[in-house]
Write a protein that holds these residues in place. Structure first.
Motif, short mmCIF file in Angstrom:
data_model
loop_
_atom_site.label_atom_id
_atom_site.label_comp_id
_atom_site.label_asym_id
_atom_site.label_seq_id
_atom_site.Cartn_x
_atom_site.Cartn_y
_atom_site.Cartn_z
N GLN A 111 49.51 -10.92 17.26
CA GLN A 111 49.80 -9.67 16.57
C GLN A 111 48.58 -8.76 16.43
OE1 GLN A 111 51.66 -10.47 12.80
NE2 GLN A 111 53.41 -11.56 13.71
N HIS A 112 47.38 -9.27 16.77
CA HIS A 112 46.17 -8.47 16.60
C HIS A 112 45.37 -8.43 17.90
CE1 HIS A 112 47.17 -10.06 12.56
NE2 HIS A 112 46.86 -8.84 12.17
N VAL A 113 44.55 -7.40 18.01
CA VAL A 113 43.64 -7.26 19.16
C VAL A 113 42.25 -7.73 18.71
CG1 VAL A 113 42.57 -5.67 20.78
CG2 VAL A 113 44.96 -5.30 20.05
N LYS A 121 49.93 -5.54 11.80
CA LYS A 121 50.23 -5.83 13.21
C LYS A 121 49.65 -4.75 14.12
CE LYS A 121 54.13 -6.78 16.30
NZ LYS A 121 55.62 -6.87 16.41
N ASP A 122 49.14 -5.18 15.26
CA ASP A 122 48.51 -4.32 16.28
C ASP A 122 47.16 -3.78 15.84
OD1 ASP A 122 50.70 -4.67 17.98
OD2 ASP A 122 51.76 -2.98 17.07
N THR A 168 43.01 -4.02 15.03
CA THR A 168 41.89 -4.54 15.81
C THR A 168 40.91 -5.27 14.92
OG1 THR A 168 42.08 -2.73 17.40
CG2 THR A 168 39.99 -3.94 17.37
#
Length: 431
Positions: free
Chosen positions: A298-300, A335-336, A338
């Motif tokens: 869910q994360h960068v 979510k999404d 960084t």
């Protein structure tokens, strides 16, 4: 006196002998001349004695004739008195130095409760300046209603606790009055600010632990009571599995709280970490692998890791601190978002491990309290994501044990950066 009488008798005898030979007038003249010489000599001796009296520390002048028997015992007495006064002065100086070195404040007061002396600690405790406050009433210097009521008592069986504000700092003092001698009083002050803070921390800690454990225990007990009270056919297998899963989650939550508490206790009770050189880049890499699993895609994640920098310390403790900062970033980043993880050398020769996120951020008033045990900015969100409220407290202790500094920079709604900065004395280069 004997020498003087002997000298007069000698001159009288000499005058009588000369008078018998040359006539009475010559004899009386010689006797008068002798008395005049004795008077002149006595005047000269008295002059020397008067000069010596101006500096009695020096030995008296020699050959003072009849005065020798008087000056010798006076000089011995003065020398003994000087020696005793010197000893008393050294003892007094030693006592004053001991009084100045006391960790408690000491103030002497006269019968009117006016300040006569104080040590440096007392000056620091209540802001007393002996040069300007001497002979002033302590009630005018320490303007606290509680102290005024206490000081006006006839007896003081115990101390009084005062809460003061001095130079912008709040201070807690125990003050005890005692009478000594006649019309003399001693005021002893003790700074208990840190003791009160520790006691408050202890009470808060017990209350927080009880609060944190109460919720999962209540949930667990509730499910167990329900399963025990209801007949087996009242629940389907799916419902039983759901309840058992929820009970397991609450039990695991309690286990996590207890585990973190034991970790904190071990960090506080054991000596400073020594250890061996640890390649922190490898520790960060392993923590990132676990963080990606926890994130579930869910994360960068952005990595900036130097693999040749080593930190002397405990690998287990360092891994815990590294993981805690990463886990917090995942929990509080939507979510999404960084998450940037860095491990690098700074320009001033230090090494920095930082975790930067684009999460919800932290309000400025909450940042100073983040490392307190069980302190949460958003309690509901923290519990929902499985946090115990002890991660940053553990990280701070690990940092202290490795001579490192934990820094936090954040803005509400603009993300956060948590950094561990290690001093050059803890660093080495991997071979």
């Amino acid at each position: 006196m004997t020498k003087t009488l002997f000298s007069i008798g000698a001159w009288a005898l000499l005058g009588w002998l000369v008078g018998s030979w040359l006539g009475p007038k010559v004899g009386w003249g010689l006797f008068s001349l002798g008395l005049l010489i004795m008077i002149l000599v006595s005047g000269w001796q008295l002059s020397r004695i008067a000069h010596w009296a101006k500096n009695v520390d020096d030995p008296p002048p020699p050959s003072m004739g009849p005065w020798d028997d008087i000056l010798a015992p006076i000089y011995r007495k003065l020398r003994n008195s000087t020696r005793e006064m010197g000893l008393l002065k050294r003892n007094l100086d030693s006592l004053m130095q001991a009084a100045e070195a006391l960790p408690d404040g000491a103030i002497t007061l006269d019968e009117a409760m006016q300040v006569t002396w104080c040590n440096q600690t007392a000056s620091e405790h209540i802001g007393l300046n002996l040069e300007t406050d001497r002979n002033h009433s302590i009630l005018n210097i320490l303007r606290e209603p509680e102290f005024a009521r206490y000081a006006r008592q006839n007896k003081w069986p115990g101390p009084v606790l005062l809460h003061l504000t001095y130079d912008g700092h709040e201070k807690s003092l125990l003050a005890q009055l005692t009478q000594y001698g006649v019309g003399q009083f001693l005021l002893v002050t003790r700074d208990v600010t840190q003791v009160e803070k520790l006691e408050t921390t202890r009470k808060d800690f017990v209350a927080n632990v009880s609060h944190e454990l109460r919720t999962p225990l209540t949930v667990l007990a509730g499910f167990l009571e329900t399963l025990c009270d209801m007949p087996p056919e009242a629940f389907s297998q799916a419902q039983r599995d759901h309840y058992q899963r929820l009970m397991l989650e609450q039990a695991q939550r309690m286990q996590a709280i207890v585990a973190d508490l034991l970790t904190l206790s071990a960090l506080e009770s054991s000596p400073q970490a020594g250890g061996r050189p640890i390649q922190l880049g490898q520790v960060v890499h392993e923590a990132l692998q676990q963080a990606r699993i926890l994130s579930g895609g869910q994360h960068v994640f952005v990595e900036n890791i130097a693999h040749d920098i080593c930190v002397t310390g405990s690998e287990t403790e360092l891994a815990s601190a590294v993981s805690n900062l990463l886990t917090n970033a995942i929990r509080y980043t939507p979510k999404d978002g960084t998450i940037t993880v860095s491990w690098f050398m700074t320009e001033d020769g230090h090494a920095c491990y930082s975790v930067q996120d684009t999460g919800i951020g932290i309000a400025a008033q909450d940042i100073p309290r983040l490392t307190e045990r069980f302190y949460r900015v958003d309690r509901g969100r923290s519990r929902a994501t499985g946090g115990t409220g002890l991660g940053l407290a553990i990280t701070r202790h690990v940092a202290l044990r490795h001579n490192a500094e934990l820094t936090i920079h954040s803005r509400l709604g603009a993300g956060s950066t948590f950094s561990l900065i290690f001093p050059s004395s803890r660093l080495s280069t991997a071979r």
